[in-house]
Design an enzyme around this catalytic site. Structure first.
Site, PDB file in Angstrom:
ATOM      1  N   LYS A  11       0.853  -1.196   0.000  1.00 14.47           N
ATOM      2  CA  LYS A  11       0.000   0.000   0.000  1.00 14.47           C
ATOM      3  C   LYS A  11       0.895   1.255   0.000  1.00 14.47           C
ATOM      4  CE  LYS A  11      -3.472  -2.664   2.359  1.00 14.47           C
ATOM      5  NZ  LYS A  11      -4.832  -2.661   2.834  1.00 14.47           N
ATOM      6  N   GLU A  54     -10.851 -10.722  -2.292  1.00 12.74           N
ATOM      7  CA  GLU A  54     -10.590 -10.004  -1.049  1.00 12.74           C
ATOM      8  C   GLU A  54     -11.904  -9.454  -0.497  1.00 12.74           C
ATOM      9  OE1 GLU A  54      -6.254  -8.631  -0.808  1.00 12.74           O
ATOM     10  OE2 GLU A  54      -7.375  -7.038  -1.752  1.00 12.74           O
ATOM     11  N   GLY A 101      -7.500  -5.412   6.456  1.00 11.97           N
ATOM     12  CA  GLY A 101      -6.951  -4.508   7.466  1.00 11.97           C
ATOM     13  C   GLY A 101      -7.757  -4.462   8.748  1.00 11.97           C
TER      14      GLY A 101
HETATM   15  C1  PEP Z   1      -4.776  -5.914   1.034  1.00  7.82           C
HETATM   16  O1  PEP Z   1      -4.473  -4.748   1.160  1.00  7.82           O
HETATM   17  O2  PEP Z   1      -4.897  -6.384  -0.104  1.00  7.82           O
HETATM   18  C2  PEP Z   1      -4.957  -6.727   2.243  1.00  7.82           C
HETATM   19  C3  PEP Z   1      -5.421  -7.945   2.098  1.00  7.82           C
HETATM   20  O3  PEP Z   1      -4.646  -6.141   3.441  1.00  7.82           O
HETATM   21  P1  PEP Z   1      -4.537  -6.877   4.869  1.00  7.82           P
HETATM   22  O4  PEP Z   1      -3.699  -8.107   4.668  1.00  7.82           O
HETATM   23  O5  PEP Z   1      -3.890  -5.873   5.762  1.00  7.82           O
HETATM   24  O6  PEP Z   1      -5.936  -7.228   5.285  1.00  7.82           O
END
Ligand code: PEP
Length: 245
Positions: free
Chosen positions: A11, A162, A168
């Protein structure tokens, strides 16, 4: 079976100097695992630093790309620019881009096509928000999003499921939740790509860490993970890599 892909998403974290220190630490301690590919998706300014300092065999890529080839698009980064740094991948349609920059499925598909036309492998993200999951509509929603996001896109692609409520937040979908969607995505990919669908990697993303990655990636249709928070510290990355042995 395709190689498992452990894809890291930094990120908007790490300056080029910090990226270099991270890559040097990884180089010192990294032990490749058979059948597991490691790739770091970093801010565009970090890519040259990663190209120069990552251990051999570790790939890298961008976190977004312009849907345009080149020209008067101030602030944008083209697929050709990413490719020229040595990048292999680019994340497209992450929920943060869809939410904060109102990216549509059609734009995601246009970006993925640009990436492929320039020799990059797009990692196309899809997934539902909490209200959709609470209504039990996660499969229908995600498949609709997938259809729009892959319209006209070739089979050299990675799909990341996702669920937005798990990104997060520390709330991970169960391995069975991940497999439910991964299996549905696989079926949709078969409709679009025929036999090639078997070699398309489907990743799970959402609060993945060293403690839960092995169980999630043990599911038949889950071919790796896209990891945000746990990608920032090298020991966590080494822990996830080792857990995939
Ligand atoms: C992402 O940003 O794609 C993600 C899965 O973040 P996290 O692992 O922090 O949940």
């Amino acid at each position: 079976m395709p190689n498992t892909l452990l894809a890291l998403n930094w990120k908007m974290n790490k300056t080029p100097t910090e990226a270099r220190a991270w890559a040097e630490e990884l180089k010192e301690k990294y032990v490749p695992v058979d059948g597991v590919e490691l790739a770091v998706m970093a801010p565009a300014l970090d890519l040259s630093s990663l190209a120069a300092n990552l251990p051999a065999g570790v790939e890298f890529g961008g976190q977004d790309v312009s849907e345009h080839e080149s020209g008067a698009y101030t602030g944008e980064i083209s697929a050709a620019m990413l490719k020229d740094t040595g990048a292999t991948y680019v994340v497209i349609g992450h929920s943060e881009r869809r939410d904060y920059h109102q990216e549509t499925d059609a734009q995601v598909a246009a970006k993925a096509k640009q990436a492929q036309a320039n020799g990059l492998v797009p990692i196309v993200c899809v997934g539902e928000k909490l209200d959709v999951r609470e209504k039990g509509e996660q499969v229908a929603f995600t498949l609709r999003q997938l259809e729009g996001s892959l319209a006209g896109v070739g089979a050299e692609v990675v799909v990341a499921y996702e669920p937005v409520w798990a990104i997060g937040t520390g709330k991970t979908a169960t391995a069975d939740d991940a497999e439910e969607l991964a299996a549905a995505i696989r079926e949709a990919l078969k409709q679009q790509y025929g036999a090639k669908a078997g070699s398309i990697r489907i990743l799970y993303g959402g609060s993945v860490k060293p403690e839960n990655i092995a169980e999630i990636c043990s599911k038949p249709n889950v071919n790796g993970a896209l990891v945000g928070g746990a990608s920032l510290k090298v020991p966590d990355v080494l822990g996830m890599n080792a857990a995939l042995k």
